[in-house]
Design a protein around this motif. Structure first.
Motif, PDB file in Angstrom:
ATOM      1  N   ALA A 142       0.830  -1.201   0.000  1.00  0.00           N
ATOM      2  CA  ALA A 142       0.000   0.000   0.000  1.00  0.00           C
ATOM      3  C   ALA A 142       0.864   1.250   0.000  1.00  0.00           C
ATOM      4  N   GLY A 143       0.336   2.318  -0.585  1.00  0.00           N
ATOM      5  CA  GLY A 143       1.013   3.608  -0.576  1.00  0.00           C
ATOM      6  C   GLY A 143       0.324   4.565  -1.518  1.00  0.00           C
ATOM      7  N   ASP A 144       0.646   5.839  -1.401  1.00  0.00           N
ATOM      8  CA  ASP A 144       0.122   6.833  -2.339  1.00  0.00           C
ATOM      9  C   ASP A 144       1.200   7.065  -3.388  1.00  0.00           C
ATOM     10  N   PHE A 145       1.178   6.259  -4.436  1.00  0.00           N
ATOM     11  CA  PHE A 145       2.284   6.246  -5.381  1.00  0.00           C
ATOM     12  C   PHE A 145       2.214   7.356  -6.428  1.00  0.00           C
ATOM     13  N   ASN A 146       1.062   8.015  -6.568  1.00  0.00           N
ATOM     14  CA  ASN A 146       1.001   9.135  -7.516  1.00  0.00           C
ATOM     15  C   ASN A 146       0.786  10.469  -6.821  1.00  0.00           C
ATOM     16  N   GLY A 147       0.806  10.478  -5.487  1.00  0.00           N
ATOM     17  CA  GLY A 147       0.788  11.719  -4.729  1.00  0.00           C
ATOM     18  C   GLY A 147      -0.502  12.499  -4.764  1.00  0.00           C
ATOM     19  N   ASP A 148      -1.643  11.843  -5.039  1.00  0.00           N
ATOM     20  CA  ASP A 148      -2.903  12.572  -5.112  1.00  0.00           C
ATOM     21  C   ASP A 148      -3.716  12.487  -3.829  1.00  0.00           C
ATOM     22  N   GLY A 149      -3.163  11.853  -2.793  1.00  0.00           N
ATOM     23  CA  GLY A 149      -3.851  11.758  -1.519  1.00  0.00           C
ATOM     24  C   GLY A 149      -4.714  10.527  -1.357  1.00  0.00           C
ATOM     25  N   ALA A 150      -4.938   9.777  -2.434  1.00  0.00           N
ATOM     26  CA  ALA A 150      -5.732   8.551  -2.362  1.00  0.00           C
ATOM     27  C   ALA A 150      -4.806   7.344  -2.292  1.00  0.00           C
ATOM     28  N   GLY A 151      -5.192   6.348  -1.501  1.00  0.00           N
ATOM     29  CA  GLY A 151      -4.377   5.156  -1.351  1.00  0.00           C
ATOM     30  C   GLY A 151      -4.324   4.326  -2.623  1.00  0.00           C
ATOM     31  N   ASP A 152      -3.132   3.893  -3.004  1.00  0.00           N
ATOM     32  CA  ASP A 152      -2.916   3.031  -4.162  1.00  0.00           C
ATOM     33  C   ASP A 152      -2.374   1.684  -3.682  1.00  0.00           C
ATOM     34  N   VAL A 153      -2.250   0.749  -4.612  1.00  0.00           N
ATOM     35  CA  VAL A 153      -1.690  -0.567  -4.295  1.00  0.00           C
ATOM     36  C   VAL A 153      -0.754  -0.999  -5.409  1.00  0.00           C
ATOM     37  N   TYR A 174      -2.142  -0.250  -8.988  1.00  0.00           N
ATOM     38  CA  TYR A 174      -3.574   0.031  -8.995  1.00  0.00           C
ATOM     39  C   TYR A 174      -3.774   1.379  -8.307  1.00  0.00           C
ATOM     40  N   LEU A 175      -4.125   2.402  -9.070  1.00  0.00           N
ATOM     41  CA  LEU A 175      -4.308   3.728  -8.497  1.00  0.00           C
ATOM     42  C   LEU A 175      -5.642   3.815  -7.762  1.00  0.00           C
TER      43      LEU A 175
END
Length: 434
Positions: free
Chosen positions: A338-349, A361-362
């Motif tokens: 898990a992490g916010d990989f595109n920096g938009d504040g929403a959790g990604d995987v 997966y954004l």
């Protein structure tokens, strides 16, 4: 004038012309400066509806103290004007002196897919009607205490595509918010894996004989080690994150008997445990540790035997609520980070499939979207973790152990990985790495 000064002068001139154009395009509506409709409709163009102090958030302050609370409460004096956070169409304008519910309220639907609610207004103060198209900054009514309220304040809610995103814009105890100031989402942060409160991500390891150690990071990929204790033989999964909303690193452990335990961090490499679930032994893949439903609280993710990915929403007090399926076809994955990989504040995987391919997966504020492949050849890694910032650049990274026992840092650059860095050896003695 030298070449550098000429470039600077040109840049200043361009900025001046741009500002002049913006100022020329601004209109005055009801004594309030309002940008043109095209700007109002743009994504993320919002302003603060009032001035005051933030007293409560969605699910309360501290997180989880008011699980049914759906907005931010801003305390301020009665009869203070309330402004539209953005332009849009009024879809609710209820003038009510009831002592329950929202009381007098206005709801605006915005072209960007957002919806905002302004509640507990003074009875009779509404300045708009249903169907009215209002500009950003328009006066909607005045601060009051109608409905379920104990004193004058604005109850403000912000939804995007049906998902409550209010907590992305406010923090508990925030003071001196200013009416008509830009209202922007809080900057995203990597998953909290800081166990000694030094601002640097750490790693937990469970040895093959059941001993847990913490590896406190130095922000450059180096570690100092401390043994935490024995008795971790029955732990099969570890997930890190700030599950209690106190800005300290916690972790969740799933045991072989199916129980789920929260280990609340104290900021000094210490933890207090409490059981928060059972029946988790039927879930082959567990992860998470960041926010997937836009309420500002860390959640858990789990893949069930049927291949569906389920979201277990965090309560803010360290627990998780009932599951909801958010994706299918996850049965072929054997690891997720898990992490916010595109920096938009929403959790990604990030997930690895059984062929060794790595997919991103954004997050979309209520779950995750379709996968994008970001790597291959990861099948040779015997442990995979991350989502925290291990090198101090503000982005989430990955850690991976190879078959030789070497630990590698894969720095995430925003859309791809940078050159990997060896940050340890001899890690084959660990059964679990987090």
């Amino acid at each position: 004038m030298n070449q550098s000064n000429r470039r600077s002068g040109t840049a200043v001139h361009r900025v001046s012309r741009l500002l002049a154009g913006v100022i020329a395009a601004i209109a005055v509506v009801g004594g309030v400066l309002v940008p043109p409709p095209a700007a109002q409709a743009a994504e993320g163009i919002f302003v603060m509806p009032v001035s005051g102090r933030v007293a409560d958030l969605v699910k309360g302050c501290p997180a989880g103290s008011r699980p049914t609370h759906e907005g931010v409460d801003i305390n301020l004096n009665s009869n203070t004007p309330i402004y539209a956070a953005a332009g849009g169409t009024v879809t609710t304008a209820a003038n009510s002196n009831a002592t329950t519910g929202y009381g007098s309220q206005v709801v605006i639907t915005h072209p960007s897919g957002h919806k905002t609610r302004y509640a507990h207004m003074v009875y009779g103060s509404l300045a708009v009607k249903v169907g009215a198209v209002v500009p950003r900054g328009a006066v909607l009514g005045r601060v009051g205490s109608t409905g379920n309220s104990t004193g004058p304040h604005l109850h403000f809610e912000m939804f995007r595509n049906g998902v409550n995103v209010t907590n992305r814009y406010f923090i508990c105890g925030q003071v001196n918010v200013t009416a008509l100031a830009p209202l922007e989402p809080r900057p995203s942060k990597p998953v909290n894996a800081d166990y000694n409160a030094d601002g640097k991500a750490d790693v937990l390891g469970v040895s093959t004989v059941g001993r847990m150690s913490v590896y406190n990071g130095n922000g450059k990929g180096g570690w100092s080690t401390k043994l935490l204790g024995a008795g971790w033989d029955s732990t099969r999964v570890l997930v890190h994150g700030d599950f209690t909303g106190d800005n300290r690193g916690d972790f969740v452990a799933a045991r072989t008997d199916g129980t789920l335990w929260l280990y609340r961090g104290n900021g000094a490499n210490g933890f207090v445990s409490s059981q928060i679930g059972r029946g988790w032994n039927a879930l082959p893949l567990i992860g998470g540790g960041t926010d997937y439903n836009s309420d500002g609280i860390a959640d858990l993710l789990a893949v069930r035997a049927d291949g569906y990915l389920h979201l277990y929403a965090g309560t803010g007090g360290g627990g998780v609520a009932g599951a909801g399926a958010i994706a299918q076809g996850w049965g072929n994955n054997d690891a997720m980070i898990a992490g916010d990989f595109n920096g938009d504040g929403a959790g990604d995987v990030m997930a690895r499939d059984k062929m060794g391919k790595l997919f991103l997966y954004l997050g979309n504020g209520s779950g995750v979207g379709a996968p994008t492949q970001v790597g291959q050849g990861w099948g040779g890694m015997t442990a995979l973790t991350g989502g925290a910032d291990y090198n101090g650049d503000g982005r989430p990274d990955l850690l991976a152990r190879d078959a030789a026992g070497d630990l590698w840092l894969y720095p995430w650059l925003g859309s791809t990985f940078g050159t990997r860095i060896k940050v340890g050896h001899g890690w084959n003695g660990h059964r679990l790495i987090l």
